[in-house]
Design an enzyme around this catalytic site. Structure first.
Site: not given
Lengths: 191, 281
Positions: A45, A110
């Protein structure tokens, strides 16, 4: 339409996703994902963001795609991939709205997402799936192929293209403001 | 009489511990899953617990790591003062064991050389090594493959003595809330209370090595652990945060004397992938 309801109450999803697909998903829906998904986490990212800011082409087409936040263990001989459970999604919060704006439809990881991500899910019609953290061995059985797409030098943090089959997940944040974490805790809290 | 232990024996032992810990959960954790399955009200929570059991079985039989985050190796050594380590350094031997274990076990390299440049060391070294010198000629090595997601939710606070026990309880429960779904519940908490800043933190890690579900040898602390566990499991977070009764599988406390001004509290958050093994050489 690439979301269909299975007879067992679990929704089957095939990538890529459309706006209508995303709109049909609600927080708490159990899903099975099939098709192509991409892996990317912190370091990948970090490399994508400058490209987005400069308006340059990304190494993957994010339109309609799902990005899975994971860093798998290396495959043993004869294996497609090693253990491949989700990592904590909030570390990618900084990057997610920009990717949703480009047409990314799903992220999977998560843990909590920040408010700017939840707002972006509504604005650009996206969905955040939860995979079971720490179920790396079980989840590896749902990966049919895995290949590097970009940043192979990052090792486990590289971007991979995965073909998945009936990958189990649950909708945490939908595009309507629904939030499974909030609802679930409210339902089971005892004072 | 001193006893010689060669570094190759230490490296070999650490290698095996790392490889085993990552594919084979200890029975105490598996028993805790079974106990939780009998009390969990949430269907989603029960399903998660069942998948975790299946995952443990698959990991053990197919030797696939239980979790892709195969952790940073935290190693507690009890070095008998009559042991003479030969052929090299103790810490280098431990790191050699980690290097070999993570390579041969196809485990993930998750350590970066510097917190700033973030370049992966490629072999999951170094580990974090704590050594206690003890009487006798035994060498005990305990390792934990400590996941990053839960470690990132670990916290420390320095309370005032006036804050007392209620302050400790509030802080521990606050830690469970902030860890939430991020740290992969059901969680195990190691709590260090007392000592100094660093002593409390080390105790919080060491507390995790006690057998899950076993009573604390101090009755007062045992009662405190049970009270905190009950409180944590009333929060409703549940397995994976999907809502439920099983937010924590155990809360383990270690205490130490402290300064008249201080009440340090450190909480290490551990996920259900509680991978620990030990051996005595």
């Amino acid at each position: 339409m690439s979301v269909t309801a299975g007879s067992d109450g679990i929704k089957d999803i095939t990538t890529p996703l459309t706006d209508a697909d995303v709109q049909s998903l609600k927080a708490g829906d159990r899903v099975r994902i099939s098709g192509v998904i991409y892996t990317a986490r912190d370091a990948a990212h970090g490399r994508l963001l400058p490209l987005i800011e400069k308006g340059e082409k990304l190494p993957i087409d994010v339109k309609g795609a799902i990005i899975y936040y994971t860093g798998p263990t290396p495959p043993q001989p004869g294996q497609v991939i090693g253990a491949i459970g989700p990592t904590t999604a909030s570390r990618m919060d900084k990057f997610t709205p920009a990717l949703l704006k480009l047409g990314l439809k799903g992220t999977m990881g998560k843990g909590y997402r920040g408010q700017p991500v939840k707002d972006a899910l509504r604005e650009y019609r996206g969905v955040y799936f939860g995979a079971i953290g720490g179920a790396g061995a079980v989840l590896s059985r749902h990966i049919k192929t895995a290949e590097f797409v970009a940043y192979e030098d990052l090792g486990t943090e590289a971007i991979r293209r995965l073909e998945v089959e009936a990958f189990p997940a649950i909708v945490i944040n939908d595009c309507h403001g629904g939030d499974l974490y909030q609802d679930g805790q409210k339902q089971y809290a005892r004072e | 009489m001193t006893r010689d232990v060669h570094v190759s024996a230490i490296a070999d032992a650490v290698k095996k511990l790392c490889m085993e810990a990552n594919v084979s959960l200890e029975p105490d954790v598996l028993r805790a899953f079974d106990r939780a399955l009998t009390t969990e009200r949430s269907p989603a929570g029960r399903q998660v617990l069942q998948i975790l059991k299946d995952n443990a079985e698959l990991a053990r039989t197919k030797r696939i790591p239980y979790c892709q985050d195969t952790g940073m190796v935290v190693c507690f050594v009890e070095l008998g003062q009559d042991v003479h380590v030969t052929g090299g350094g103790l810490e280098a031997a431990i790191n050699e064991g980690i290097r070999q274990g993570y390579k041969e076990g196809y485990l993930r390299a998750s350590i970066v050389k510097s917190p700033f440049d973030r370049v992966n060391t490629g072999d999951n070294t170094p580990g974090v090594v704590h050594v206690d010198v003890t009487p006798g000629a035994a060498l005990k090595i305990m390792i934990m493959a400590k996941g990053g997601g839960c470690e990132n939710r670990s916290r420390y606070t320095m309370l005032t003595p006036a804050a007392g026990l209620p302050g400790v309880k509030d802080f521990v429960i606050e830690c469970v809330k902030t860890a939430g779904p991020d740290a992969c519940p059901p969680l195990i908490l190691g709590v260090g209370i007392g000592g100094t800043f660093e002593k409390a933190a080390i105790l919080s890690k060491k507390a995790l090595f006690r057998e899950l579900g076993s009573p604390n040898p101090d009755p007062m602390v045992d009662a405190l652990e049970k009270e905190l566990l009950d409180k944590a499991n009333r929060l409703g977070i549940g397995p994976q945060g999907y809502g439920g009764d099983t937010t924590s599988l155990g809360i383990h406390i270690l205490t130490y004397p402290c300064h008249i001004t201080s009440l340090p509290v450190a909480v290490t958050i551990e996920c259900h992938a509680h991978r620990h093994k030990e051996v005595t050489l």
